[in-house]
Design a protein around this motif. Structure first.
Motif, PDB file in Angstrom:
ATOM      1  N   SER A 148       0.843  -1.194   0.000  1.00 41.23           N
ATOM      2  CA  SER A 148       0.000   0.000   0.000  1.00 41.23           C
ATOM      3  C   SER A 148       0.877   1.242   0.000  1.00 41.23           C
ATOM      4  O   SER A 148       2.038   1.196   0.394  1.00 41.23           O
ATOM      5  N   VAL A 149       0.291   2.364  -0.452  1.00 42.49           N
ATOM      6  CA  VAL A 149       0.983   3.651  -0.438  1.00 42.49           C
ATOM      7  C   VAL A 149       0.044   4.714   0.112  1.00 42.49           C
ATOM      8  O   VAL A 149      -1.172   4.594   0.011  1.00 42.49           O
ATOM      9  N   VAL A 150       0.626   5.754   0.690  1.00 41.26           N
ATOM     10  CA  VAL A 150      -0.156   6.889   1.193  1.00 41.26           C
ATOM     11  C   VAL A 150      -0.013   8.015   0.173  1.00 41.26           C
ATOM     12  O   VAL A 150       1.100   8.416  -0.170  1.00 41.26           O
ATOM     13  N   LEU A 151      -1.156   8.506  -0.323  1.00 42.73           N
ATOM     14  CA  LEU A 151      -1.156   9.561  -1.331  1.00 42.73           C
ATOM     15  C   LEU A 151      -2.100  10.674  -0.917  1.00 42.73           C
ATOM     16  O   LEU A 151      -3.096  10.452  -0.227  1.00 42.73           O
ATOM     17  N   LYS A 174      -4.760   5.933   2.183  1.00 40.47           N
ATOM     18  CA  LYS A 174      -3.951   4.754   1.889  1.00 40.47           C
ATOM     19  C   LYS A 174      -4.636   3.991   0.764  1.00 40.47           C
ATOM     20  O   LYS A 174      -5.839   3.752   0.803  1.00 40.47           O
ATOM     21  N   VAL A 175      -3.847   3.632  -0.272  1.00 40.52           N
ATOM     22  CA  VAL A 175      -4.364   2.933  -1.440  1.00 40.52           C
ATOM     23  C   VAL A 175      -3.622   1.609  -1.599  1.00 40.52           C
ATOM     24  O   VAL A 175      -2.397   1.557  -1.490  1.00 40.52           O
ATOM     25  N   ASP A 176      -4.358   0.545  -1.854  1.00 43.61           N
ATOM     26  CA  ASP A 176      -3.790  -0.781  -2.090  1.00 43.61           C
ATOM     27  C   ASP A 176      -3.154  -0.788  -3.481  1.00 43.61           C
ATOM     28  O   ASP A 176      -3.827  -0.531  -4.473  1.00 43.61           O
ATOM     29  N   THR A 177      -1.852  -1.072  -3.572  1.00 38.19           N
ATOM     30  CA  THR A 177      -1.160  -1.039  -4.864  1.00 38.19           C
ATOM     31  C   THR A 177      -1.514  -2.228  -5.748  1.00 38.19           C
ATOM     32  O   THR A 177      -1.338  -2.171  -6.957  1.00 38.19           O
ATOM     33  N   ARG A 178      -2.009  -3.302  -5.169  1.00 36.67           N
ATOM     34  CA  ARG A 178      -2.370  -4.475  -5.972  1.00 36.67           C
ATOM     35  C   ARG A 178      -3.697  -4.283  -6.679  1.00 36.67           C
ATOM     36  O   ARG A 178      -3.877  -4.722  -7.813  1.00 36.67           O
ATOM     37  N   TYR A 197      -9.173   2.239  -2.497  1.00 38.13           N
ATOM     38  CA  TYR A 197      -9.063   2.955  -1.226  1.00 38.13           C
ATOM     39  C   TYR A 197      -9.067   1.944  -0.075  1.00 38.13           C
ATOM     40  O   TYR A 197      -9.831   0.999  -0.078  1.00 38.13           O
ATOM     41  N   MET A 198      -8.183   2.179   0.911  1.00 46.15           N
ATOM     42  CA  MET A 198      -8.148   1.316   2.088  1.00 46.15           C
ATOM     43  C   MET A 198      -8.635   2.065   3.334  1.00 46.15           C
ATOM     44  O   MET A 198      -9.503   1.569   4.047  1.00 46.15           O
ATOM     45  N   GLU A 199      -8.042   3.232   3.610  1.00 42.46           N
ATOM     46  CA  GLU A 199      -8.367   3.986   4.818  1.00 42.46           C
ATOM     47  C   GLU A 199      -7.725   5.364   4.747  1.00 42.46           C
ATOM     48  O   GLU A 199      -6.901   5.636   3.896  1.00 42.46           O
ATOM     49  N   ARG A 200      -8.124   6.227   5.694  1.00 45.99           N
ATOM     50  CA  ARG A 200      -7.447   7.517   5.849  1.00 45.99           C
ATOM     51  C   ARG A 200      -6.073   7.264   6.427  1.00 45.99           C
ATOM     52  O   ARG A 200      -5.866   6.332   7.192  1.00 45.99           O
TER      53      ARG A 200
END
Length: 65
Positions: free
Chosen positions: A8-11, A53-57, A61-64
């Motif tokens: 995951s990455v934070v954007l 937070k976004v799942d790269t796979r 959207y995952m969460e704030r």
């Protein structure tokens, strides 16, 4: 050589339209544009300038953050 991406990455959110009042049914989402230019579906409460937070796979959207 191999490259392993993080799970995951934070954007930052660069553009998020306002949610329509009354749109509070189960799991309503809206398209938001991230700092990288990609568009993901996120909950109505996400606003421009927030970090998510976004799942790269999956690109979802995952969460704030």
């Amino acid at each position: 050589m191999s490259i392993e991406l993080p799970s995951s990455v934070v954007l930052g959110v660069s553009d998020a339209p306002d949610g329509i009042r009354g749109d509070s049914a189960n799991n309503v989402q809206k398209p938001v544009i991230l700092e990288t230019g990609i568009t993901v579906q996120a909950p109505l409460f996400i606003k421009t300038g927030e970090k998510i937070k976004v799942d790269t796979r999956t690109g979802k959207y995952m969460e704030r953050a």
